[in-house]
Design an enzyme around this catalytic site. Structure first.
Site, PDB file in Angstrom:
ATOM      1  N   SER A 119       0.876  -1.357   0.125  1.00  0.00           N
ATOM      2  CA  SER A 119       0.163   0.028   0.045  1.00  0.00           C
ATOM      3  C   SER A 119       0.933   1.210  -0.083  1.00  0.00           C
ATOM      4  O   SER A 119       0.501   2.123  -0.595  1.00  0.00           O
ATOM      5  CB  SER A 119      -0.793   0.198   1.230  1.00  0.00           C
ATOM      6  OG  SER A 119      -1.656  -1.181   1.295  1.00  0.00           O
ATOM      7  N   ARG A 127       1.506   4.479  -2.869  1.00  0.00           N
ATOM      8  CA  ARG A 127       1.246   5.766  -2.752  1.00  0.00           C
ATOM      9  C   ARG A 127       2.752   6.476  -2.799  1.00  0.00           C
ATOM     10  O   ARG A 127       2.579   7.887  -3.330  1.00  0.00           O
ATOM     11  CB  ARG A 127       0.721   5.723  -1.434  1.00  0.00           C
ATOM     12  CG  ARG A 127      -0.708   5.304  -1.259  1.00  0.00           C
ATOM     13  CD  ARG A 127      -1.003   5.132   0.095  1.00  0.00           C
ATOM     14  NE  ARG A 127      -2.628   4.524   0.198  1.00  0.00           N
ATOM     15  CZ  ARG A 127      -3.250   3.501   0.008  1.00  0.00           C
ATOM     16  NH1 ARG A 127      -2.542   2.434  -0.362  1.00  0.00           N
ATOM     17  NH2 ARG A 127      -4.630   3.432   0.202  1.00  0.00           N
ATOM     18  N   GLY A 131      -6.396  -3.701  -7.854  1.00  0.00           N
ATOM     19  CA  GLY A 131      -7.369  -2.898  -7.273  1.00  0.00           C
ATOM     20  C   GLY A 131      -6.701  -1.352  -6.879  1.00  0.00           C
ATOM     21  O   GLY A 131      -7.438  -0.440  -7.071  1.00  0.00           O
ATOM     22  N   ARG A 147     -13.839  -6.826 -10.617  1.00  0.00           N
ATOM     23  CA  ARG A 147     -14.168  -6.367  -9.325  1.00  0.00           C
ATOM     24  C   ARG A 147     -14.770  -4.904  -9.592  1.00  0.00           C
ATOM     25  O   ARG A 147     -14.877  -4.112 -10.754  1.00  0.00           O
ATOM     26  CB  ARG A 147     -12.574  -6.102  -8.881  1.00  0.00           C
ATOM     27  CG  ARG A 147     -12.179  -7.554  -8.600  1.00  0.00           C
ATOM     28  CD  ARG A 147     -10.634  -7.376  -7.722  1.00  0.00           C
ATOM     29  NE  ARG A 147     -10.640  -6.715  -6.574  1.00  0.00           N
ATOM     30  CZ  ARG A 147      -9.663  -6.300  -5.748  1.00  0.00           C
ATOM     31  NH1 ARG A 147      -8.369  -6.517  -6.234  1.00  0.00           N
ATOM     32  NH2 ARG A 147      -9.664  -5.990  -4.785  1.00  0.00           N
ATOM     33  N   ASP A 187      -7.106  -8.104   4.724  1.00  0.00           N
ATOM     34  CA  ASP A 187      -6.065  -8.944   3.635  1.00  0.00           C
ATOM     35  C   ASP A 187      -5.367 -10.075   4.361  1.00  0.00           C
ATOM     36  O   ASP A 187      -4.889 -11.053   3.947  1.00  0.00           O
ATOM     37  CB  ASP A 187      -5.017  -8.164   3.140  1.00  0.00           C
ATOM     38  CG  ASP A 187      -5.409  -6.911   2.338  1.00  0.00           C
ATOM     39  OD1 ASP A 187      -6.637  -7.046   1.783  1.00  0.00           O
ATOM     40  OD2 ASP A 187      -4.560  -5.859   2.049  1.00  0.00           O
ATOM     41  N   ARG A 229     -12.684 -14.567  -1.425  1.00  0.00           N
ATOM     42  CA  ARG A 229     -11.844 -15.016  -0.645  1.00  0.00           C
ATOM     43  C   ARG A 229     -12.564 -15.940   0.275  1.00  0.00           C
ATOM     44  O   ARG A 229     -11.972 -16.453   0.984  1.00  0.00           O
ATOM     45  CB  ARG A 229     -10.947 -13.934  -0.079  1.00  0.00           C
ATOM     46  CG  ARG A 229      -9.706 -13.449  -0.831  1.00  0.00           C
ATOM     47  CD  ARG A 229      -8.723 -12.705  -0.333  1.00  0.00           C
ATOM     48  NE  ARG A 229      -7.864 -12.303  -1.045  1.00  0.00           N
ATOM     49  CZ  ARG A 229      -6.953 -11.139  -1.284  1.00  0.00           C
ATOM     50  NH1 ARG A 229      -7.197 -10.345  -0.259  1.00  0.00           N
ATOM     51  NH2 ARG A 229      -6.185 -11.096  -1.885  1.00  0.00           N
TER      52      ARG A 229
HETATM   53  C1  S3P Z   1      -5.418  -1.202   0.003  1.00  0.00           C
HETATM   54  C2  S3P Z   1      -6.720  -1.143   0.853  1.00  0.00           C
HETATM   55  C3  S3P Z   1      -7.555  -2.531   1.091  1.00  0.00           C
HETATM   56  C4  S3P Z   1      -6.903  -3.710   0.794  1.00  0.00           C
HETATM   57  C5  S3P Z   1      -5.785  -3.565  -0.301  1.00  0.00           C
HETATM   58  C6  S3P Z   1      -4.966  -2.519  -0.283  1.00  0.00           C
HETATM   59  C7  S3P Z   1      -4.853   0.099  -0.077  1.00  0.00           C
HETATM   60  O1  S3P Z   1      -8.848  -2.465   0.189  1.00  0.00           O
HETATM   61  O2  S3P Z   1      -7.627  -4.712   0.746  1.00  0.00           O
HETATM   62  O3  S3P Z   1      -5.149  -4.744  -0.262  1.00  0.00           O
HETATM   63  O4  S3P Z   1      -3.862   0.098  -0.395  1.00  0.00           O
HETATM   64  O5  S3P Z   1      -5.684   1.171   0.174  1.00  0.00           O
HETATM   65  P1  S3P Z   1      -9.998  -1.709   0.435  1.00  0.00           P
HETATM   66  O6  S3P Z   1      -9.818  -0.089   0.502  1.00  0.00           O
HETATM   67  O7  S3P Z   1     -10.781  -1.847  -0.885  1.00  0.00           O
HETATM   68  O8  S3P Z   1     -10.838  -2.299   1.586  1.00  0.00           O
END
Ligand code: S3P
Length: 449
Positions: free
Chosen positions: A23, A27, A100, A128, A321, A352
């Site tokens: 994450s 960013r 995602g 998704r 996760d 999942r």
């Molecule tokens: C993430 C947020 C989560 C997580 C994903 C990474 C992020 O998803 O499941 O692996 O980096 O903001 P959601 O924000 O859709 O719950």
């Protein structure tokens, strides 16, 4: 399609570090590319997901140089040249792969540009839900089309638009949606706010602060003023607690084990896994310090006979996760573990709930499936099985951990996907199976440029 074969072990006594946080790496690439100068990013995660985001920023004009790489994967130390918020039109559609996070954050970034762009991904990402970001972005004046075969799904075509700020009540607890709206808000004139139903990971807010952007959090409401320019800075990415979680569970459930994981991100919006493992009976110590606004530290865990637990509703977004591997811990624990209120799991890289339940059953676990979770009756011995990852990295890794406890061999099929979040996982798994103990036994080959 690659496969990992896992056999049971009797001891896990090791000390090492896991790769950078996924994450935070996404960013760092995005804010570095938007900043007003050159940013050095170290311990960047060279996984396919993060590389796609880095390349996306490159195709929008933010050039980067690799200073150090992980052999066979990608950069772990790089310099990115920020564009002072002035991005250029990409020459081709942008590939987000399996991610995602990549697609949703980039959609927020691209919603308020002066050019048209397209984002696409693999089969999993193309199924998704994207409505969760296209709706608030459209409310801001964005002009987005979802071009997927499935309604509301990727590819996304994002036309040029002038955005206005909104005050958004987010219906689901999603850091990706929050971040997409805040990134779009940076390109809108005025204050954009997002109110979340419960706390979600706050890496975007912390990253904004590191880049000296004013971003205010009051209760569950986060606000950002448009038109600010991120001030270039260097970022050191902590180890990913979601990757650490696999080894933590293996050590926690193995009495006599002792594992130290070094320099892991200990952001309180991500550490619910530690609370759950403590509740289940593991002995855990955190030694933390702070670096650039992200808490970071060592975790020491000692194994014990685990007992079942109930995941609390407010914990779910902060360990979403980790649920597949928590389910494995639950199978190894005596008594029942209740996981409810986790419907979000159905729209991850795979559904999942289904993929976890299906694979637990193959290993002999008594598990009941619900629309929003599962009930696991743990404590019976696991037996080796043929596991299908269905292309989901966390399912593949979670069931490698189950294999470390099972009688007979566990064959996990479809393990290429692990590279989306944990390059070097098989090397670490191998070292654990060979009962290696020292940090250098876990080192991955680094090449300097
Ligand atoms: C993430 C947020 C989560 C997580 C994903 C990474 C992020 O998803 O499941 O692996 O980096 O903001 P959601 O924000 O859709 O719950």
């Amino acid at each position: 399609m690659s496969t990992l074969r896992v056999k049971s072990i009797t001891s896990l006594r090791a000390e090492f570090s896991v790769p950078g946080d996924k994450s935070i790496s996404h960013r760092a690439a995005i804010f570095g590319g938007l900043s007003n100068g050159v940013c050095e990013i170290s311990n960047f995660l060279p996984s396919e997901d993060c590389l796609n985001t880095l390349k996306a920023m490159g195709s929008l004009g933010a050039r980067y140089e690799v200073l150090e790489g992980l052999e066979g994967y990608g950069p772990i130390k790089l310099r990115i040249h920020g564009q002072s918020m002035r991005l250029s039109a990409p020459e081709a559609p942008i590939d987000c792969g399996n991610s995602g996070t990549g697609m949703r954050l980039l959609a927020g970034l691209l919603a308020g540009q002066t050019f048209t762009s397209e984002l696409f991904g693999d089969a999993s990402l193309s199924s998704r839900p994207m409505g969760r970001i296209t709706l608030p972005l459209a409310e801001m004046g964005a002009n987005l089309e979802t071009l997927g075969q499935k309604p509301g799904c990727a590819p996304l075509r994002i036309h040029e638009a002038k955005l206005h700020p909104i005050d958004y009540e987010m219906p689901m607890a999603s850091a990706q949606v929050k971040s997409a709206v805040l990134l779009a808000g940076l390109f809108a004139n005025g204050t954009t706010s997002v109110t979340q139903p419960s706390v979600t990971r706050d890496h975007t807010e912390r990253m904004m602060a590191a880049f000296k952007l004013r971003c205010e959090t009051v209760g569950n409401k986060i606000s950002v003023v448009g038109g600010q320019i991120p001030q270039a800075c260097d970022i050191k990415v902590p180890g990913d607690i979601s990757s650490a979680a696999f080894w933590l569970v293996a050590a926690a459930a193995m009495p006599g084990s002792r594992l130290v994981l070094q320099d892991v991100g200990l952001n309180p919006t991500r550490t619910a896994i530690l609370k759950v493992l403590s509740r289940m009976g593991a002995h855990l110590t955190e030694i933390s310090h702070t670096s650039q606004g992200e808490p970071i530290g060592h975790i020491e865990i000692q194994g014990a006979a685990l007992k079942g637990t109930t995941l609390l509703a407010e914990e779910i977004p902060n360990l979403i996760d980790e649920i597949p591997v928590i389910a494995v811990a639950a199978a190894l624990a005596t008594g029942e573990t209740h996981i409810r209120g986790a419907r979000e799991l159905r729209v991850k890289e795979t559904d999942r709930i289904t993929t976890t339940v299906e694979n637990l059953r193959k290993m002999g676990v008594d598990v009941e499936e619900f629309e929003d979770g599962m009930l696991i009756r743990g404590g019976s011995p696991l037996h080796g099985a043929e596991i299908e990852s269905h292309g989901d990295h966390r399912i593949a890794m979670a069931f490698c951990m189950a294999g470390l406890f099972a009688k007979g061999e566990t064959v996990v099929r479809g393990t290429d996907c692990i590279n989306t979040s944990y390059p070097g996982f098989s090397h670490h798994l191998n070292a654990i199976q060979l009962e290696k103990t020292k940090p250098e036994d876990f080192n991955l080959p680094i090449v300097s440029k």
